[in-house]
Design a protein around this motif. Sequence first.
Motif, PDB file in Angstrom:
ATOM      1  N   PRO A   1       4.014   1.866  -6.342  1.00  0.00           N
ATOM      2  CA  PRO A   1       3.723   2.793  -7.449  1.00  0.00           C
ATOM      3  C   PRO A   1       4.399   4.141  -7.201  1.00  0.00           C
ATOM      4  O   PRO A   1       4.551   4.569  -6.048  1.00  0.00           O
ATOM      5  CB  PRO A   1       2.197   2.940  -7.402  1.00  0.00           C
ATOM      6  N   THR A   2       4.790   4.795  -8.297  1.00  0.00           N
ATOM      7  CA  THR A   2       5.486   6.084  -8.180  1.00  0.00           C
ATOM      8  C   THR A   2       4.811   7.130  -9.053  1.00  0.00           C
ATOM      9  O   THR A   2       4.351   6.843 -10.158  1.00  0.00           O
ATOM     10  CB  THR A   2       6.952   5.946  -8.629  1.00  0.00           C
ATOM     11  N   ILE A   3       4.756   8.359  -8.548  1.00  0.00           N
ATOM     12  CA  ILE A   3       4.097   9.468  -9.245  1.00  0.00           C
ATOM     13  C   ILE A   3       5.036  10.661  -9.256  1.00  0.00           C
ATOM     14  O   ILE A   3       5.624  10.994  -8.224  1.00  0.00           O
ATOM     15  CB  ILE A   3       2.790   9.880  -8.518  1.00  0.00           C
ATOM     16  N   ALA A   4       5.191  11.296 -10.420  1.00  0.00           N
ATOM     17  CA  ALA A   4       5.952  12.547 -10.487  1.00  0.00           C
ATOM     18  C   ALA A   4       4.950  13.687 -10.574  1.00  0.00           C
ATOM     19  O   ALA A   4       4.156  13.735 -11.509  1.00  0.00           O
ATOM     20  CB  ALA A   4       6.875  12.556 -11.694  1.00  0.00           C
ATOM     21  N   ALA A   5       4.966  14.571  -9.593  1.00  0.00           N
ATOM     22  CA  ALA A   5       4.085  15.751  -9.583  1.00  0.00           C
ATOM     23  C   ALA A   5       4.907  16.915 -10.114  1.00  0.00           C
ATOM     24  O   ALA A   5       5.720  17.489  -9.407  1.00  0.00           O
ATOM     25  CB  ALA A   5       3.594  16.021  -8.163  1.00  0.00           C
TER      26      ALA A   5
ATOM     27  N   ASN B   1      -5.620   6.318  -4.323  1.00  0.00           N
ATOM     28  CA  ASN B   1      -6.321   5.277  -5.073  1.00  0.00           C
ATOM     29  C   ASN B   1      -5.435   4.078  -5.364  1.00  0.00           C
ATOM     30  O   ASN B   1      -5.867   2.935  -5.292  1.00  0.00           O
ATOM     31  CB  ASN B   1      -6.880   5.841  -6.383  1.00  0.00           C
ATOM     32  N   LEU B   2      -4.185   4.354  -5.703  1.00  0.00           N
ATOM     33  CA  LEU B   2      -3.254   3.260  -5.992  1.00  0.00           C
ATOM     34  C   LEU B   2      -2.919   2.508  -4.707  1.00  0.00           C
ATOM     35  O   LEU B   2      -2.852   1.283  -4.685  1.00  0.00           O
ATOM     36  CB  LEU B   2      -1.985   3.803  -6.654  1.00  0.00           C
ATOM     37  N   GLY B   3      -2.722   3.250  -3.634  1.00  0.00           N
ATOM     38  CA  GLY B   3      -2.356   2.645  -2.355  1.00  0.00           C
ATOM     39  C   GLY B   3      -3.432   1.708  -1.827  1.00  0.00           C
ATOM     40  O   GLY B   3      -3.140   0.671  -1.225  1.00  0.00           O
ATOM     41  N   LYS B   4      -4.689   2.083  -2.106  1.00  0.00           N
ATOM     42  CA  LYS B   4      -5.833   1.287  -1.623  1.00  0.00           C
ATOM     43  C   LYS B   4      -5.807  -0.133  -2.172  1.00  0.00           C
ATOM     44  O   LYS B   4      -6.407  -1.035  -1.602  1.00  0.00           O
ATOM     45  CB  LYS B   4      -7.131   1.954  -2.101  1.00  0.00           C
ATOM     46  N   ARG B   5      -5.120  -0.350  -3.293  1.00  0.00           N
ATOM     47  CA  ARG B   5      -5.093  -1.678  -3.921  1.00  0.00           C
ATOM     48  C   ARG B   5      -4.180  -2.641  -3.173  1.00  0.00           C
ATOM     49  O   ARG B   5      -4.228  -3.841  -3.401  1.00  0.00           O
ATOM     50  CB  ARG B   5      -4.661  -1.560  -5.388  1.00  0.00           C
ATOM     51  N   LYS B   6      -3.353  -2.091  -2.300  1.00  0.00           N
ATOM     52  CA  LYS B   6      -2.470  -2.892  -1.452  1.00  0.00           C
ATOM     53  C   LYS B   6      -1.698  -3.953  -2.236  1.00  0.00           C
ATOM     54  O   LYS B   6      -1.666  -5.131  -1.872  1.00  0.00           O
ATOM     55  CB  LYS B   6      -3.266  -3.556  -0.324  1.00  0.00           C
ATOM     56  N   TRP B   7      -1.079  -3.528  -3.327  1.00  0.00           N
ATOM     57  CA  TRP B   7      -0.315  -4.469  -4.131  1.00  0.00           C
ATOM     58  C   TRP B   7       0.931  -4.946  -3.416  1.00  0.00           C
ATOM     59  O   TRP B   7       1.514  -4.228  -2.596  1.00  0.00           O
ATOM     60  CB  TRP B   7       0.097  -3.809  -5.444  1.00  0.00           C
ATOM     61  N   HIS B   8       1.325  -6.172  -3.746  1.00  0.00           N
ATOM     62  CA  HIS B   8       2.569  -6.738  -3.239  1.00  0.00           C
ATOM     63  C   HIS B   8       3.717  -6.000  -3.936  1.00  0.00           C
ATOM     64  O   HIS B   8       3.896  -6.115  -5.143  1.00  0.00           O
ATOM     65  CB  HIS B   8       2.597  -8.231  -3.575  1.00  0.00           C
TER      66      HIS B   8
ATOM     67  N   GLY C   1       0.797  -1.217   0.000  1.00  0.00           N
ATOM     68  CA  GLY C   1       0.000   0.000   0.000  1.00  0.00           C
ATOM     69  C   GLY C   1       0.831   1.270   0.000  1.00  0.00           C
ATOM     70  O   GLY C   1       0.284   2.372  -0.041  1.00  0.00           O
ATOM     71  N   SER C   2       2.167   1.147   0.027  1.00  0.00           N
ATOM     72  CA  SER C   2       3.019   2.343  -0.051  1.00  0.00           C
ATOM     73  C   SER C   2       2.967   2.929  -1.456  1.00  0.00           C
ATOM     74  O   SER C   2       2.795   2.215  -2.441  1.00  0.00           O
ATOM     75  CB  SER C   2       4.478   1.987   0.239  1.00  0.00           C
ATOM     76  N   VAL C   3       3.099   4.261  -1.526  1.00  0.00           N
ATOM     77  CA  VAL C   3       3.188   4.951  -2.822  1.00  0.00           C
ATOM     78  C   VAL C   3       4.197   6.082  -2.667  1.00  0.00           C
ATOM     79  O   VAL C   3       4.295   6.672  -1.588  1.00  0.00           O
ATOM     80  CB  VAL C   3       1.821   5.545  -3.255  1.00  0.00           C
ATOM     81  N   LEU C   4       4.952   6.391  -3.714  1.00  0.00           N
ATOM     82  CA  LEU C   4       5.894   7.509  -3.695  1.00  0.00           C
ATOM     83  C   LEU C   4       5.407   8.633  -4.599  1.00  0.00           C
ATOM     84  O   LEU C   4       5.003   8.394  -5.733  1.00  0.00           O
ATOM     85  CB  LEU C   4       7.272   7.057  -4.195  1.00  0.00           C
ATOM     86  N   ILE C   5       5.451   9.869  -4.086  1.00  0.00           N
ATOM     87  CA  ILE C   5       5.271  11.052  -4.943  1.00  0.00           C
ATOM     88  C   ILE C   5       6.583  11.821  -4.910  1.00  0.00           C
ATOM     89  O   ILE C   5       7.112  12.103  -3.829  1.00  0.00           O
ATOM     90  CB  ILE C   5       4.141  11.983  -4.431  1.00  0.00           C
ATOM     91  N   THR C   6       7.103  12.139  -6.090  1.00  0.00           N
ATOM     92  CA  THR C   6       8.280  13.002  -6.171  1.00  0.00           C
ATOM     93  C   THR C   6       7.822  14.368  -6.668  1.00  0.00           C
ATOM     94  O   THR C   6       7.112  14.466  -7.665  1.00  0.00           O
ATOM     95  CB  THR C   6       9.340  12.427  -7.129  1.00  0.00           C
TER      96      THR C   6
END
Lengths: 239, 239
Positions: A99-103, A201-208, A45-50
């Motif tokens: 998952p990673t997101i560039a803002a 939204n991506l974090g909610k999917r709790k992907w491995h 469920g972790s996600v990175l925003i840069t």
Amino acid sequence: MCTLEKRGKLFILTLTGEDQHRFNPDLISSLLDLLSQVKAQATCGSVLITQAQGKFFSYGFDLDWAQAAGSERGAAKRLQDMADLFKPVIATLLSLPMPTIAAITGHAVAAGFTLALSHDYLIMRKDRGILWMPEVDIAVTLPDYINALFKEKIGDASVRRDLFLRGLKMKGDEAEKRGVVKAAYDGEAEVREASVCLAENLGKRKWHGEVYAEIRKGLYPQLSAILGLSHKVYAIARL
Amino acid sequence: MCSLEKRGNLFILTLTGKNVEHRLNPEVLSSIISALSRAKADSTRGSALVTVSHGKFFCNGFDLDWVNATGSKQEAQQRFDYSLDCLTQLVQAFISLPMPTVAAVTGHAAAAGVVIPLCHDYVVMRRDRGVLYVNDLEMGLKIPELYMAFFRAKTSGWALRDLVLRGLKIKGEELLKMGIVDAVYDGEEGVINAGMKMADDLARRKWDGEVYAEIRKGLYSEFCGMLGIASKAIGTPKF
């Protein structure tokens, strides 16, 4: 230079200050350090925003630092050194177990654009900021891993041609229309808000995370090979 | 065969080939390669090349009359293979040309003839006449792996499928939608003028030709890799 913040399951990596966030060996080293911390603390469920502060996401390698070498050859060597030092940053992002997101709220140029493109999702401003690969204008060639990144991330050959051979300064609405970014919004706050919303939204999917990273690497086989990233097979079924 | 004219900063390559279909045989291909060498030798910052032809055909492929004018099937195959080798050398010459290139396609381009416009950085075409026709499938010929890599450098996804797997005669308007040509115009003169203007605009950017060519080769990295064409790294930024 850069900071890491944790907000629940969200990691926020920020390029701080109102300057151009030019990558020199110190900043590159800090980025790598922070990214390792992100990797170490990753959970389901972790996600990175840069993201970045000010008018610039990043303007690329620190050419002033390169030229301070004092000679043409010295400058070329420093530039090559930075390209080599930067490669692990891309490798780490490509194998990050989340998952990673560039803002992108400011200009993303050369290695700065490369950093943004190394994320799974790009969100940009429509009203300000450009994506630009100026190498053709300043007469330097591109390292092999940057070629591979753009080839495998951007499917449209005419976009790659426009970016590399025409030095196109691409604004948000064109970037969105031509598929370089996921979405473009008017205003800095809107971009940050949209990035956090997407992250949630991506974090909610709790992907491995490890599986996510392996699947991601499979999307970019040529780039993975150049970056020396190996493949692992996972067979954890969660039905 | 072909002619090369210099008008200011522009090199104008006119394809005449063999007969009205501007067909390609080793002699024709060799003359085009020589013309490109002359353009390269004469090039400066601010050079550009436009390739044009006149009449119903841009280039209808290999000179099959020449290929088949032998005693045996084996010899005919040898002539065909030799033609293909010469075409590959021509592609290399175009890809390494130290200046931007524009193809002004005013007539039909088929089979091996499709490769010629596609080795240019930009393609402008007639809206009202002329098709691109990759007819290998129709002829019962496998497209060589090297040329699949070439096509993969220019297009992808469903557009790639439509280009090579459907035996389609594709008109300018459709090619524009597919992203394979950059613009369409009415009439032979309309296309040629537009091609020249485009080349002129590109020439005005005064790019370093050697660097431009190396960056371009990066866009064909799979193709160049298969041919063992090395890329040169040029690393001293010139502002």
